[in-house]
Design a protein around this motif. Structure first.
Motif, mmCIF file in Angstrom:
data_model
loop_
_atom_site.group_PDB
_atom_site.id
_atom_site.type_symbol
_atom_site.label_atom_id
_atom_site.label_comp_id
_atom_site.label_asym_id
_atom_site.label_seq_id
_atom_site.Cartn_x
_atom_site.Cartn_y
_atom_site.Cartn_z
ATOM 1 N N THR A 8 0.856 -1.181 0.000
ATOM 2 C CA THR A 8 0.000 0.000 0.000
ATOM 3 C C THR A 8 0.894 1.234 0.000
ATOM 4 O O THR A 8 2.071 1.164 0.392
ATOM 5 C CB THR A 8 -0.904 0.042 1.244
ATOM 6 N N PHE A 9 0.339 2.360 -0.418
ATOM 7 C CA PHE A 9 1.123 3.592 -0.421
ATOM 8 C C PHE A 9 1.603 3.919 0.992
ATOM 9 O O PHE A 9 2.765 4.296 1.184
ATOM 10 C CB PHE A 9 0.300 4.752 -0.995
ATOM 11 N N ASP A 10 0.716 3.737 1.962
ATOM 12 C CA ASP A 10 1.089 4.035 3.356
ATOM 13 C C ASP A 10 2.271 3.184 3.807
ATOM 14 O O ASP A 10 3.193 3.679 4.467
ATOM 15 C CB ASP A 10 -0.091 3.815 4.286
ATOM 16 N N ARG A 11 2.253 1.920 3.458
ATOM 17 C CA ARG A 11 3.356 1.039 3.860
ATOM 18 C C ARG A 11 4.642 1.427 3.135
ATOM 19 O O ARG A 11 5.715 1.470 3.742
ATOM 20 C CB ARG A 11 3.014 -0.420 3.564
ATOM 21 N N LEU A 12 4.532 1.714 1.839
ATOM 22 C CA LEU A 12 5.723 2.096 1.084
ATOM 23 C C LEU A 12 6.318 3.406 1.588
ATOM 24 O O LEU A 12 7.527 3.617 1.507
ATOM 25 C CB LEU A 12 5.384 2.212 -0.405
ATOM 26 N N ALA A 13 5.478 4.271 2.129
ATOM 27 C CA ALA A 13 5.953 5.559 2.640
ATOM 28 C C ALA A 13 6.849 5.396 3.860
ATOM 29 O O ALA A 13 7.765 6.198 4.064
ATOM 30 C CB ALA A 13 4.766 6.453 2.978
ATOM 31 N N ASP A 15 8.160 2.055 5.020
ATOM 32 C CA ASP A 15 8.936 0.807 5.053
ATOM 33 C C ASP A 15 9.869 0.750 3.844
ATOM 34 O O ASP A 15 9.448 0.416 2.738
ATOM 35 C CB ASP A 15 7.965 -0.376 5.060
ATOM 36 N N GLN A 16 11.145 1.074 4.068
ATOM 37 C CA GLN A 16 12.122 1.113 2.976
ATOM 38 C C GLN A 16 12.319 -0.251 2.313
ATOM 39 O O GLN A 16 12.530 -0.327 1.101
ATOM 40 C CB GLN A 16 13.464 1.648 3.494
ATOM 41 N N LYS A 17 12.268 -1.318 3.086
ATOM 42 C CA LYS A 17 12.444 -2.658 2.519
ATOM 43 C C LYS A 17 11.275 -2.983 1.581
ATOM 44 O O LYS A 17 11.490 -3.484 0.470
ATOM 45 C CB LYS A 17 12.540 -3.706 3.625
ATOM 46 N N ALA A 18 10.066 -2.700 2.011
ATOM 47 C CA ALA A 18 8.895 -2.937 1.167
ATOM 48 C C ALA A 18 8.969 -2.092 -0.096
ATOM 49 O O ALA A 18 8.624 -2.546 -1.189
ATOM 50 C CB ALA A 18 7.610 -2.637 1.935
ATOM 51 N N ARG A 19 9.447 -0.854 0.065
ATOM 52 C CA ARG A 19 9.577 0.037 -1.090
ATOM 53 C C ARG A 19 10.563 -0.531 -2.104
ATOM 54 O O ARG A 19 10.311 -0.532 -3.308
ATOM 55 C CB ARG A 19 10.024 1.416 -0.635
ATOM 56 N N ALA A 20 11.698 -1.027 -1.629
ATOM 57 C CA ALA A 20 12.697 -1.607 -2.531
ATOM 58 C C ALA A 20 12.135 -2.827 -3.251
ATOM 59 O O ALA A 20 12.349 -2.998 -4.461
ATOM 60 C CB ALA A 20 13.952 -1.979 -1.741
ATOM 61 N N GLU A 21 11.416 -3.678 -2.528
ATOM 62 C CA GLU A 21 10.799 -4.857 -3.138
ATOM 63 C C GLU A 21 9.781 -4.451 -4.199
ATOM 64 O O GLU A 21 9.733 -5.027 -5.287
ATOM 65 C CB GLU A 21 10.101 -5.706 -2.076
ATOM 66 N N PHE A 22 8.949 -3.456 -3.869
ATOM 67 C CA PHE A 22 7.931 -2.975 -4.788
ATOM 68 C C PHE A 22 8.554 -2.493 -6.099
ATOM 69 O O PHE A 22 8.123 -2.875 -7.187
ATOM 70 C CB PHE A 22 7.129 -1.855 -4.131
ATOM 71 N N PHE A 23 9.592 -1.654 -5.985
ATOM 72 C CA PHE A 23 10.205 -1.116 -7.196
ATOM 73 C C PHE A 23 10.968 -2.183 -7.973
ATOM 74 O O PHE A 23 11.062 -2.112 -9.201
ATOM 75 C CB PHE A 23 11.069 0.096 -6.877
ATOM 76 N N GLU A 24 11.498 -3.175 -7.297
ATOM 77 C CA GLU A 24 12.139 -4.288 -8.003
ATOM 78 C C GLU A 24 11.103 -5.037 -8.847
ATOM 79 O O GLU A 24 11.356 -5.344 -10.016
ATOM 80 C CB GLU A 24 12.801 -5.241 -7.001
ATOM 81 N N ILE A 52 5.275 7.727 -8.714
ATOM 82 C CA ILE A 52 5.188 7.078 -7.404
ATOM 83 C C ILE A 52 6.467 7.318 -6.609
ATOM 84 O O ILE A 52 6.426 7.660 -5.421
ATOM 85 C CB ILE A 52 4.911 5.566 -7.556
ATOM 86 N N ALA A 53 7.623 7.144 -7.264
ATOM 87 C CA ALA A 53 8.908 7.344 -6.583
ATOM 88 C C ALA A 53 9.047 8.780 -6.084
ATOM 89 O O ALA A 53 9.513 9.008 -4.953
ATOM 90 C CB ALA A 53 10.059 6.990 -7.522
ATOM 91 N N ASP A 54 8.629 9.742 -6.898
ATOM 92 C CA ASP A 54 8.732 11.151 -6.490
ATOM 93 C C ASP A 54 7.842 11.430 -5.274
ATOM 94 O O ASP A 54 8.249 12.150 -4.357
ATOM 95 C CB ASP A 54 8.329 12.076 -7.641
ATOM 96 N N GLU A 55 6.647 10.878 -5.272
ATOM 97 C CA GLU A 55 5.749 11.093 -4.135
ATOM 98 C C GLU A 55 6.278 10.424 -2.877
ATOM 99 O O GLU A 55 6.241 11.006 -1.791
ATOM 100 C CB GLU A 55 4.345 10.587 -4.466
#
Length: 60
Positions: A8-13, A15-24, A52-55
């Motif tokens: 979710t956007f909230d989690r990606l905001a 959680d850096q690990k989740a963000r890295a996984e998402f973008f991978e 998404i990355a900018d936000e």
């Protein structure tokens, strides 16, 4: 009971690990689209990825 999405956007905001996984995963989708010759669709995803990355960067 409905299961919450993994990314979710909230989690990606927060959680850096989740963000890295998402973008991978997102990068894999874009690579697949390019390999399949679906260039316009790949371009749309590239633009959305950038947005998404900018936000999300606002939370760093």
């Amino acid at each position: 009971m409905e299961k919450e999405p993994r990314y979710t956007f909230d989690r990606l905001a927060i959680d850096q690990k989740a963000r890295a996984e998402f973008f991978e995963l997102y990068d894999d989708i874009i690579s697949d689209l390019k390999r399949e010759g679906r260039i316009k669709t790949a371009m749309a995803h590239i633009k959305m990825r950038r947005e998404i990355a900018d936000e999300l960067a606002l939370f760093d």
